[in-house]
Design an enzyme around this catalytic site. Structure first.
Site, short mmCIF file in Angstrom:
data_model
loop_
_atom_site.label_atom_id
_atom_site.label_comp_id
_atom_site.label_asym_id
_atom_site.label_seq_id
_atom_site.Cartn_x
_atom_site.Cartn_y
_atom_site.Cartn_z
CG HIS A 276 -2.09 -0.92 1.06
ND1 HIS A 276 -3.38 -0.46 0.90
CD2 HIS A 276 -2.16 -2.27 1.00
CE1 HIS A 276 -4.20 -1.49 0.76
NE2 HIS A 276 -3.48 -2.60 0.82
CE1 TYR B 271 -4.59 4.75 11.78
CE2 TYR B 271 -4.30 4.46 9.41
CZ TYR B 271 -3.99 4.11 10.71
OH TYR B 271 -3.08 3.11 10.94
N PRO C 105 -2.36 0.81 19.10
CG PRO C 105 -4.36 -0.29 18.62
CD PRO C 105 -3.59 0.33 19.75
CE LYS D 277 5.48 3.40 13.32
NZ LYS D 277 5.32 2.74 12.05
CE1 TYR E 127 -0.23 4.36 9.89
CE2 TYR E 127 0.76 3.02 8.16
CZ TYR E 127 -0.27 3.26 9.03
OH TYR E 127 -1.34 2.39 9.08
#
Length: 395
Positions: A76, A205, A298, A302, A388
Site C-alpha cells: 500500500h 483513519y 495500535p 508500531k 508510519y
C-alpha cells in the site's frame, strides 16, 4: 529433574519476536532453544497487527522469509485521513519513497513456524512455571515444567525475553534498576473481522465527533475495522447491526458517493489502549525484546514492527558476543533500541491523540487544526509518512 538442556541462547516466547530471533541467530550459526507457555495453535491464531513497515519487510526478505509475503501480501502506498466532509490521501511513496504492506501477524507467524520447523528448531510449547535464574552470571538459566509435567532446565550463555508484557522476563529485572513509564488511554477499540471485500483501496483513519473509526483489511475478501468505544465496553452492547451503523456514520458512508459495504462478522473483540516502556532492555545476561519491554497503542501500527526492529538489532549483537567475544553491540543494545522505542511511542501517542474524540470542544478544534495541517503541508505529511512507513532499523 532430567539433564539440563544446553544451548547458546534461551528464548522465552515463541511469537514473532522469539521465532524471528531464533531464525536470524541460526543463520549466523548460533543455537537457541525456545519455550512458550501457550500452545502452538494458540500462538499461530492470535489476531494482532496487520501492517508491516518497509524496514520490517526488508528484514524478512533478507532473512529468506519474504516469498509468501511477496506473493500474498498487499503493498500500500499510503493512507486516507478523514474528518466529516473531508478525506485526504497521503502517498508515502511520493513523500518518502517508502511504503507499507498488509500482511497479518498470523501470516508472519505461519512463515516463521514453517521455517523453524524445517530447520529443526527446538521449541517447547505449553510450558508452565517458567522462571529465570542467575542472570548476572555467565551461566543464566530458564526453568519450566514441560507439557508432560516434567521439570526442565535450560542452561545458556544468554537469555532473551520475548514473552510479552505479562511474562516472567520483564519481572526478572530487579526493581532497583528498572524504570517504567505508562499511559492508559480513556478509550478502547472495538475491532471486527468481516468476510467482505474492503470498501477502500488504502486504510482510512477517520476522526469523528462520535469517536474514531478505521477501515483496514486482511485480504481482498476480508476487512478489518475498528471503532473507538469507552473502556470496559461489553461486546453484548454491540450487535453487528449497531457496529455497521456506527462505522457507516464515522467513515462517511455516502460522502462523495463512497459507500461502506457490510458483511458477516467473524470475529469481535475489545482492545484496551495503553503506552508502556520499561528500561533497561538489558540486565546482565538477560535481553528484552518486543512487548516484554514496550507497548504502544495500535493507532500508529508500531507494535509488531517495533518487535522486529528490536530483534534486528539484537541478533547481530548476540552473534558478535557469542561468536567473537565482542560485547560492544550487546552493551549498546538497550540504548540503541530505546531511541527507536521512544520515537515510535511518541508517534503512536501523536496519532492516537489526534484522531480520538474526547468530548472536549477545545480538543476537537486542536485535532481538526492538526488534521488540516498534516493534509495540507508537505512537511507535515512527510513527517507522518516517514514515521508510519518506518524508520531504518538502528535509528
Amino acid at each position: 529433574m532430567s539433564e539440563p538442556i544446553r544451548t547458546q541462547v534461551a528464548i522465552v516466547g515463541a511469537g514473532p519476536a522469539g521465532l524471528l530471533l531464533a531464525h536470524l541467530l541460526a543463520g549466523d550459526g548460533v543455537e537457541s532453544v525456545v519455550v512458550e507457555s501457550r500452545s502452538e495453535e494458540y500462538v499461530a491464531a492470535r489476531i494482532r497487527a496487520g501492517i508491516l513497515e518497509q524496514s520490517t519487510v526488508d528484514l524478512l526478505r533478507s532473512a529468506g522469509l519474504g516469498e509468501r509475503l511477496d506473493r500474498e501480501g498487499a503493498r500500500h502506498r499510503g493512507i486516507h485521513l478523514q474528518w466529516p466532509e473531508e478525506r485526504h490521501h497521503l502517498d508515502f511513496v511520493d513523500l518518502t519513497d517508502r511504503s507499507v504492506w498488509l500482511y497479518g501477524q498470523t501470516e508472519v507467524q505461519r512463515d516463521l513456524v514453517a521455517a523453524r520447523t524445517a530447520a529443526g528448531q527446538e521449541v517447547h510449547y505449553e510450558v508452565s512455571d517458567t522462571a529465570l535464574h542467575d542472570l548476572e552470571t555467565d551461566d543464566p538459566s530458564v526453568t519450566f515444567t514441560s507439557s508432560e509435567g516434567e521439570a526442565r532446565r535450560i542452561v545458556a550463555d544468554v537469555v532473551v525475553g520475548c514473552d510479552g508484557s505479562f511474562g516472567p522476563s520483564r519481572a526478572a529485572v530487579p526493581s532497583t534498576v528498572q524504570q517504567t513509564w505508562e499511559r492508559t488511554y480513556p478509550y478502547s477499540w472495538l475491532g471486527i473481522l468481516a468476510d467482505v471485500a474492503p470498501s477502500t483501496d488504502d486504510l482510512i483513519y477517520a476522526w469523528h465527533p462520535d469517536g474514531f473509526a478505521m477501515h483496514s483489511m486482511r485480504s481482498e475478501t476480508v476487512s478489518r475495522l475498528y471503532l473507538q468505544v469507552p473502556n470496559d465496553t461489553s461486546l453484548d452492547d454491540w450487535p453487528d447491526d449497531r457496529i455497521w451503523q456506527a462505522l457507516a456514520t464515522r467513515l462517511g458512508h455516502g460522502q462523495d458517493g463512497w459507500e461502506l459495504t457490510p458483511g458477516p462478522v467473524t470475529d469481535k473483540s475489545v482492545l484496551p489502549m495503553r503506552s508502556h516502556v520499561s528500561t533497561p532492555m538489558r540486565h546482565g545476561r538477560l535481553f528484552l525484546a518486543g512487548d516484554a519491554a514496550h507497548i504502544v497503542p495500535p493507532t500508529g501500527a508500531k507494535g509488531l514492527n517495533l518487535a522486529v526492529a528490536d530483534v534486528g538489532l539484537l541478533a547481530p549483537a548476540l552473534v558478535e558476543l557469542l561468536r567473537k567475544d565482542d560485547s560492544r553491540l550487546a552493551d549498546d543494545y538497550s540504548d540503541t533500541a530505546l531511541r527507536r522505542v521512544w520515537r515510535c511511542t511518541h508517534f503512536s501517542w501523536w496519532m492516537t491523540t489526534m484522531l480520538h474524540s474526547t468530548g472536549d470542544p477545545f480538543d476537537e478544534q486542536l485535532q481538526l487544526s492538526q488534521l488540516r495541517w498534516v493534509t495540507s503541508s508537505e512537511a507535515g505529511a512527510t513527517g507522518l509518512a516517514e514515521n508510519y512507513a518506518g524508520l531504518p532499523i538502528g535509528f
